[in-house]
Structure formats: structure tokens, C-alpha cells
Write a protein that holds these residues in place. Structure first.
Motif, PDB file in Angstrom:
ATOM      1  N   TYR A 183      16.454   0.828  -1.931  1.00 43.87           N
ATOM      2  CA  TYR A 183      15.182   0.448  -2.534  1.00 43.87           C
ATOM      3  C   TYR A 183      15.444  -0.131  -3.922  1.00 43.87           C
ATOM      4  CZ  TYR A 183      13.220   3.338   1.180  1.00 43.87           C
ATOM      5  OH  TYR A 183      12.890   3.866   2.401  1.00 43.87           O
ATOM      6  N   THR A 184      14.879  -1.290  -4.180  1.00 44.57           N
ATOM      7  CA  THR A 184      15.018  -1.964  -5.466  1.00 44.57           C
ATOM      8  C   THR A 184      13.742  -1.784  -6.266  1.00 44.57           C
ATOM      9  OG1 THR A 184      16.483  -3.606  -4.477  1.00 44.57           O
ATOM     10  CG2 THR A 184      15.466  -4.182  -6.579  1.00 44.57           C
ATOM     11  N   PRO A 185      13.840  -1.518  -7.568  1.00 41.06           N
ATOM     12  CA  PRO A 185      12.619  -1.346  -8.362  1.00 41.06           C
ATOM     13  C   PRO A 185      11.721  -2.575  -8.292  1.00 41.06           C
ATOM     14  CG  PRO A 185      14.554  -0.646  -9.603  1.00 41.06           C
ATOM     15  CD  PRO A 185      15.054  -1.309  -8.370  1.00 41.06           C
ATOM     16  N   ARG A 186      10.421  -2.349  -8.267  1.00 46.84           N
ATOM     17  CA  ARG A 186       9.460  -3.446  -8.251  1.00 46.84           C
ATOM     18  C   ARG A 186       8.217  -2.987  -9.004  1.00 46.84           C
ATOM     19  NH1 ARG A 186       7.890  -2.933  -1.792  1.00 46.84           N
ATOM     20  NH2 ARG A 186       6.500  -1.126  -2.032  1.00 46.84           N
ATOM     21  N   GLY A 187       7.297  -3.910  -9.214  1.00 44.97           N
ATOM     22  CA  GLY A 187       6.068  -3.572  -9.925  1.00 44.97           C
ATOM     23  C   GLY A 187       6.267  -3.568 -11.432  1.00 44.97           C
ATOM     24  N   ASN A 188       5.248  -3.134 -12.132  1.00 46.56           N
ATOM     25  CA  ASN A 188       5.229  -3.132 -13.594  1.00 46.56           C
ATOM     26  C   ASN A 188       5.598  -1.740 -14.103  1.00 46.56           C
ATOM     27  OD1 ASN A 188       4.745  -3.334 -16.319  1.00 46.56           O
ATOM     28  ND2 ASN A 188       2.692  -4.216 -16.109  1.00 46.56           N
ATOM     29  N   PRO A 189       6.755  -1.590 -14.769  1.00 41.62           N
ATOM     30  CA  PRO A 189       7.138  -0.258 -15.251  1.00 41.62           C
ATOM     31  C   PRO A 189       6.154   0.337 -16.250  1.00 41.62           C
ATOM     32  CG  PRO A 189       8.576  -1.965 -16.156  1.00 41.62           C
ATOM     33  CD  PRO A 189       7.752  -2.627 -15.108  1.00 41.62           C
ATOM     34  N   ARG A 190       5.351  -0.513 -16.890  1.00 43.61           N
ATOM     35  CA  ARG A 190       4.389   0.015 -17.865  1.00 43.61           C
ATOM     36  C   ARG A 190       3.310   0.854 -17.193  1.00 43.61           C
ATOM     37  NH1 ARG A 190       3.529  -5.066 -22.107  1.00 43.61           N
ATOM     38  NH2 ARG A 190       5.698  -5.104 -22.863  1.00 43.61           N
ATOM     39  N   ASP A 191       3.054   0.584 -15.908  1.00 46.81           N
ATOM     40  CA  ASP A 191       2.093   1.439 -15.196  1.00 46.81           C
ATOM     41  C   ASP A 191       2.572   2.883 -15.181  1.00 46.81           C
ATOM     42  OD1 ASP A 191       0.414  -0.696 -14.604  1.00 46.81           O
ATOM     43  OD2 ASP A 191       1.399  -1.125 -12.689  1.00 46.81           O
ATOM     44  N   TRP A 192       3.874   3.080 -14.998  1.00 50.94           N
ATOM     45  CA  TRP A 192       4.436   4.433 -14.968  1.00 50.94           C
ATOM     46  C   TRP A 192       4.475   5.027 -16.372  1.00 50.94           C
ATOM     47  CZ3 TRP A 192       5.036   6.678 -10.377  1.00 50.94           C
ATOM     48  CH2 TRP A 192       5.061   5.838  -9.248  1.00 50.94           C
ATOM     49  N   ASP A 193       4.700   4.165 -17.378  1.00 51.84           N
ATOM     50  CA  ASP A 193       4.657   4.650 -18.762  1.00 51.84           C
ATOM     51  C   ASP A 193       3.265   5.191 -19.084  1.00 51.84           C
ATOM     52  OD1 ASP A 193       7.269   3.797 -19.068  1.00 51.84           O
ATOM     53  OD2 ASP A 193       6.714   1.904 -20.032  1.00 51.84           O
ATOM     54  N   ARG A 194       2.244   4.457 -18.642  1.00 52.66           N
ATOM     55  CA  ARG A 194       0.877   4.901 -18.920  1.00 52.66           C
ATOM     56  C   ARG A 194       0.558   6.207 -18.176  1.00 52.66           C
ATOM     57  NH1 ARG A 194      -0.101  -0.849 -19.290  1.00 52.66           N
ATOM     58  NH2 ARG A 194      -0.285  -1.038 -17.016  1.00 52.66           N
ATOM     59  N   MET A 195       1.076   6.316 -16.958  1.00 50.64           N
ATOM     60  CA  MET A 195       0.866   7.541 -16.190  1.00 50.64           C
ATOM     61  C   MET A 195       1.520   8.735 -16.890  1.00 50.64           C
ATOM     62  SD  MET A 195       1.707   7.949 -12.143  1.00 50.64           S
ATOM     63  CE  MET A 195       1.126   9.327 -11.154  1.00 50.64           C
ATOM     64  N   GLU A 196       2.728   8.524 -17.402  1.00 48.68           N
ATOM     65  CA  GLU A 196       3.426   9.581 -18.149  1.00 48.68           C
ATOM     66  C   GLU A 196       2.658   9.951 -19.402  1.00 48.68           C
ATOM     67  OE1 GLU A 196       5.620  12.320 -18.499  1.00 48.68           O
ATOM     68  OE2 GLU A 196       7.134  10.988 -17.650  1.00 48.68           O
ATOM     69  N   ALA A 197       2.188   8.948 -20.122  1.00 45.86           N
ATOM     70  CA  ALA A 197       1.455   9.217 -21.362  1.00 45.86           C
ATOM     71  C   ALA A 197       0.167   9.971 -21.066  1.00 45.86           C
ATOM     72  CB  ALA A 197       1.146   7.897 -22.068  1.00 45.86           C
ATOM     73  N   ARG A 198      -0.503   9.628 -19.962  1.00 46.70           N
ATOM     74  CA  ARG A 198      -1.737  10.328 -19.608  1.00 46.70           C
ATOM     75  C   ARG A 198      -1.466  11.799 -19.328  1.00 46.70           C
ATOM     76  NH1 ARG A 198      -4.583   9.205 -13.970  1.00 46.70           N
ATOM     77  NH2 ARG A 198      -3.762   7.128 -14.425  1.00 46.70           N
ATOM     78  N   LEU A 199      -0.406  12.083 -18.573  1.00 48.35           N
ATOM     79  CA  LEU A 199      -0.090  13.464 -18.243  1.00 48.35           C
ATOM     80  C   LEU A 199       0.282  14.250 -19.496  1.00 48.35           C
ATOM     81  CD1 LEU A 199       0.277  15.613 -16.077  1.00 48.35           C
ATOM     82  CD2 LEU A 199       2.629  14.826 -15.777  1.00 48.35           C
ATOM     83  N   THR A 200       1.068  13.632 -20.381  1.00 49.84           N
ATOM     84  CA  THR A 200       1.484  14.310 -21.614  1.00 49.84           C
ATOM     85  C   THR A 200       0.274  14.608 -22.494  1.00 49.84           C
ATOM     86  OG1 THR A 200       3.591  13.132 -21.524  1.00 49.84           O
ATOM     87  CG2 THR A 200       3.014  14.200 -23.598  1.00 49.84           C
ATOM     88  N   ALA A 201      -0.656  13.655 -22.570  1.00 48.07           N
ATOM     89  CA  ALA A 201      -1.830  13.848 -23.417  1.00 48.07           C
ATOM     90  C   ALA A 201      -2.768  14.886 -22.839  1.00 48.07           C
ATOM     91  CB  ALA A 201      -2.561  12.517 -23.578  1.00 48.07           C
ATOM     92  N   GLU A 202      -2.879  14.904 -21.499  1.00 46.47           N
ATOM     93  CA  GLU A 202      -3.842  15.796 -20.871  1.00 46.47           C
ATOM     94  C   GLU A 202      -3.317  17.209 -20.714  1.00 46.47           C
ATOM     95  OE1 GLU A 202      -4.409  13.478 -17.397  1.00 46.47           O
ATOM     96  OE2 GLU A 202      -6.107  12.349 -18.203  1.00 46.47           O
TER      97      GLU A 202
END
Length: 518
Positions: A477-496
Motif C-alpha cells: 500500500y502506497t500513501p495517498r490523500g492529503n496528510p493534513r487531514d490526518w494532522d487535523r484528526m490528531e489535533a482534534r483528538l488531542t484538543a478534545e
């Protein structure tokens, strides 16, 4: 090829792997020859814990019966060169002076260890324990189980402690020993010296005589007892070989890595994610990040974190299947793929997810608790679980790399989770690293090949891995998509959920689907 006079019709030696997971056990035969490696599952049986008045226990007699039936089936599948046993870690049985088992072994999910860590003697606090054993602080670590167990009436009659695979080997052979990869998960093993920590055992007030001599993978464990030979139909001369008896250790030995700098995820009931190192990392930063240092094959260290893995999905499926509210796994995954991405995120390691129960309701409660909109459609819940696991994989691999000073170039995802294409792809997307998925039967392969290596049929660990890479089906499997989506998901979990994922965040700027892992 003939080994101890045994070979199949194609000249390959046949080995029997007993592989016990948290929800089922299997006996698998492995045929090993020059450039060939084949597995056949000859028997599968349920592993169903039993809740007794004093707690949640393993039905170890049922497991033993299933193992004997499986070995009989293995013998009918061809002459068996040797037998190896692997199981999950941390759990144990106690024997009295006559060698009799003192009650069914406790299940690691039993609640009796709650609060035990805060009642340990002076000099046995979290920092002192980590300096010796280097283990992630988990409430079910053997050291905490033992301190709870010693308050029982049967403790005074206990003379020998055997971890689960060692107990089963004892019943097969009569021999007593402690295999090192499993011993290293107890919290009573010196991660630097590779021995039991006599000093820590003494400080805890435990009897040193409880802990048997250590064995390395590949060492002989004995031969089948006469009544075992009669029950299985195997010759009494059949040897039992010590393998990497912690299933994760066998799985990591079977990682088909051809590069030096790789990360691994052994994904089943638990996801064990991390790196293979030459020495433990026992720094305060490592302890704060909750990383564990477990012994691997040939003196290696499995530097990893336990992540609540496919347990979350399997518990959801059990609830939905009982109510008739969801299709089978394939249908659920199709609905997950079609669901809205990044709609909700959970911390897989939240304590509320540890015990068996109504997992969809617990996920909903977590989302409400963290200010998120709960998702109710089973497909959306599955997407939430798999995306959250992929994010936890990323967080753990990045933290391990930072703490160990390594830069992995690929993730090898083995075990039952490797069959889940969504999880594999999203792990690649989240981490930004290519993912090689497979083999799904990594634990059984490691078990078989360590037996074969003990008989000179396989070379060193890199040679063992090359054989797996050349013979087993793998997906990439090769990485695809926008890595910033995962950054935002991480930031949301950390904040919440402040602090819940701080270890991974700070470090940035860790078996088959039926239960690989603890």
C-alpha cells in the motif's frame, strides 16, 4: 530431506505449531523445505473464558483438550518432527508442591488488579519498575496480577509460576521452564541483563523460587509424556521445541523485512506497533511515552506500545450480530468505505474500551464526552474505529522512531489485521510510509520456522525473513490523500481529550484477528 527420519512425500519436514489466541486456538502444520514453506490449519477450537464467582478465568483444561485433538490431527497429516507452543502474554498458572494447578488461570481482563499499582512497596513505583523491566504501564501486567493474587488463600501453597505457554508445555512434557520472550512481559524481567530481576522480586516480597529457569527460543523443552503420546497418536519420542512463545514475538520474527529500518504492527485483538532494536530504551522520556521493551528472537528488543486493536471492531460486531442490525464483515467494510471520512475520532486506548461489553454504546459515549457528534450507522462506526486505529498506528510509530533515534522507511503490518485492506491503506495514508501487509499467519509461521531453525533447516533471522518474503502472499500500500487531514484528526483528538495522546504528540515535535497480542 529427512529430519530425525521424518519428511513428507516431497521431502519437506513437518512441524506442528500450537497457536492460542484470545478467542480461539489452532494447531497448524508447517512444511519446510529448500525454498518452500506451506501452512495447513488442521484444527481450530474456541477459547471461551468463564466468569466464576471470584473473577474472569481461562478455561485452560478446554484449551489443553483442543491442543491434544489438534496434535492428533497434525499426526494424521504426516509425521511430525516437533511441536511448538505460543500464546498471549502476562497470564499464568500457579502449581503446588505436587505440580497440581491451583485453580484456573485468571484472564488479564479481570478487574482484580484495579488499584494494585498504587499499593506496591516502597522502591517499586512506576519509575523503579520501568528502570528494570522497561514495560508499558498496563493494569494487567503480571507483576500487578501477582500482587493481587498473593492476597488469596491459595498463595501460600504456590510453589511454581508458569506463564500460559510454559504451563501447556509442562503438561505436554513434564518439564518446567520460562521462555524469555514471554518472561519479558511480566515486569519482573531485567530488560538489560536478560534474566529474572532477583532484586525487584525481593523488593516486592515474592519468592524467587516461584520463577523457573529461563529458556531461549530454539532450546529443547522435552519430549511428549506417555499419556500425551497416547492421546495424540504421536510417538513418545516427539520433541517439544521452545519457540518465541509470546505470540507477538513469533509474529515479529516472521516479519518479511528485507530492509534494516522498518516498523512493525502485529495487528489482531491488539495492535502491537513499534521497532525492532538491539538494546532497550529505558529513558524517562520512553517511560512517559508508555513504551515497552520486550525480548525478541536472538536477543533483539521489541520496542512497542500496546494499542487496543481489532478488539474494538470484533466487540461491535458481536453486539450487532446479536441484534441482527448489521451485515457480515464484508458488508460492514463496504459501508465503512462509503461513509464520510474523518467524521469522528476515538482514542482506542481509552480505559472504557478494555472490558467486554456493548462497544458501540461505549464509542458513542466517548464521542459525546469529547464534544463530538456520535455516529450510529454501523458503517460509520467501523470507519471511526479503523481511522482511529490508523491514527494510533501513526502516532505510535512516529513516537517510537523519535525515542529510539530511528527513521523507518516502511511499515510491515502482519497478523489478521493485514487482511483488512481499509486499515492497511489508511495506516499508509496516516503515516506517510509504504505498508507491506502480510503474512496474516505470521505467528504460526514464526513458530514453525523457529522449530525448523533449531534443526538446521533455516539460517539466521534475516534468512528466515527472506524465506517468508519469497513464499508468502503480501500486499503493498502506497500513501495517498492529503496528510493534513490526518494532522487535523490528531489535533482534534488531542484538543478534545487532553493528555490521552500526549505521549505520541510530544514524541512527534504501537496476530491474527482472533487475538494476537497481549
Amino acid at each position: 530431506m529427512t529430519v530425525n527420519g521424518y519428511a513428507d512425500g516431497a521431502g519437506r519436514a513437518v512441524f506442528a505449531a500450537v497457536d492460542l489466541g484470545a478467542t480461539s486456538g489452532r494447531v497448524i502444520t508447517g512444511r519446510v523445505g529448500p525454498g518452500t514453506l506451506d501452512l495447513v490449519e488442521v484444527h481450530r477450537f474456541a477459547n471461551t473464558p468463564v466468569r466464576l464467582p471470584d473473577g474472569l478465568r481461562w478455561d485452560v483444561a478446554g484449551l489443553y483438550r483442543g491442543m491434544l485433538e489438534g496434535l492428533r490431527a497434525a499426526g494424521q497429516n504426516g509425521p511430525v518432527v516437533s511441536v511448538g507452543v505460543d500464546t498471549w502474554a502476562v497470564d499464568y498458572g500457579l502449581l503446588d508442591a505436587d505440580g497440581a494447578l491451583l485453580g484456573l488461570p485468571f484472564h488479564y481482563r479481570d478487574a482484580r488488579t484495579a488499584g494494585v499499582a498504587g499499593r506496591l512497596p516502597e522502591g517499586c513505583g512506576p519509575a523503579e519498575l520501568y528502570a528494570v523491566g522497561g514495560l508499558q504501564h498496563l493494569p494487567f501486567n503480571t507483576v500487578f496480577q501477582l500482587m493481587a493474587h498473593r492476597e488469596s488463600a491459595q498463595w501460600d501453597t504456590a510453589r511454581t509460576l508458569l506463564l500460559m505457554p510454559d504451563l501447556l508445555v509442562h503438561w505436554l512434557t513434564g518439564s518446567v521452564g520460562a521462555e524469555v520472550t514471554n518472561a519479558s512481559t511480566t515486569g519482573l524481567f531485567d530488560a538489560r541483563a536478560g534474566t529474572w530481576s532477583d532484586a525487584l522480586i525481593g523488593r516486592l516480597g515474592l519468592e524467587r523460587s516461584l520463577f523457573p529457569p529461563l529458556r531461549e527460543p530454539g532450546a529443547p523443552a522435552g519430549r511428549l509424556l506417555p499419556h500425551v503420546a497416547e492421546a495424540t497418536g504421536l510417538p513418545a519420542s516427539t520433541p517439544v521445541t521452545t519457540v518465541a512463545s509470546h505470540d507477538t514475538a513469533s509474529a515479529v520474527a516472521a516479519v518479511p523485512a528485507t530492509e534494516e529500518d522498518f516498523a512493525f504492527i502485529s495487528c489482531g485483538t491488539w495492535s502491537l506497533a513499534g521497532l525492532e532494536l538491539d538494546a532497550p530504551v529505558l529513558s524517562e522520556e520512553s517511560r512517559a511515552a508508555d513504551f515497552t521493551n520486550e525480548r525478541g528472537v536472538d536477543g533483539t528488543v521489541r520496542y512497542l506500545r500496546n494499542i487496543m486493536g481489532m478488539w474494538l471492531l470484533e466487540e461491535c460486531r458481536r453486539v450487532w450480530e446479536r441484534s441482527g442490525a448489521a451485515p457480515g464483515l464484508d458488508g460492514l467494510l463496504s459501508r465503512a468505505a462509503a461513509s464520510r471520512p474523518f467524521a469522528a475520532v476515538i482514542d482506542p486506548d481509552d480505559p472504557s474500551f478494555l472490558a467486554p461489553g456493548d462497544m458501540p454504546s461505549r464509542i458513542g459515549a466517548f464521542l459525546r464526552r469529547t464534544g463530538q457528534q456520535p455516529v450510529s450507522d454501523p458503517g460509520a462506526v467501523v470507519r471511526c474505529v479503523l481511522e482511529s486505529l490508523a491514527l494510533a498506528h501513526r502516532r505510535t510509530v512516529r513516537a517510537a522512531a523519535a525515542l529510539a533515534g530511528r527513521a523507518p522507511t516502511r511499515i510491515h503490518l502482519v497478523g489478521g489485521g493485514s487482511r483488512n485492506a481499509l486499515l492497511c491503506q489508511w495506516t499508509a495514508d496516516a503515516s506517510g510510509l509504504p505498508v507491506t501487509a502480510g503474512p496474516a499467519e505470521a505467528t504460526a509461521l514464526g513458530n514453525v520456522l523457529l522449530q525448523a531453525r533449531a534443526r538446521g533447516l533455516v539460517g539466521d533471522l534475516p534468512a528466515l525473513r527472506r524465506l517468508i518474503a519469497a513464499t508468502q502472499p503480501l500486499r503493498h500500500y502506497t500513501p495517498r490523500g492529503n496528510p493534513r487531514d490526518w494532522d487535523r484528526m490528531e489535533a482534534r483528538l488531542t484538543a478534545e481529550r487532553p493528555g490521552a495522546v500526549a505521549a505520541g504528540a510530544d514524541a512527534e515535535g504501537n496476530g491474527e484477528g482472533d487475538g494476537r497480542g497481549v
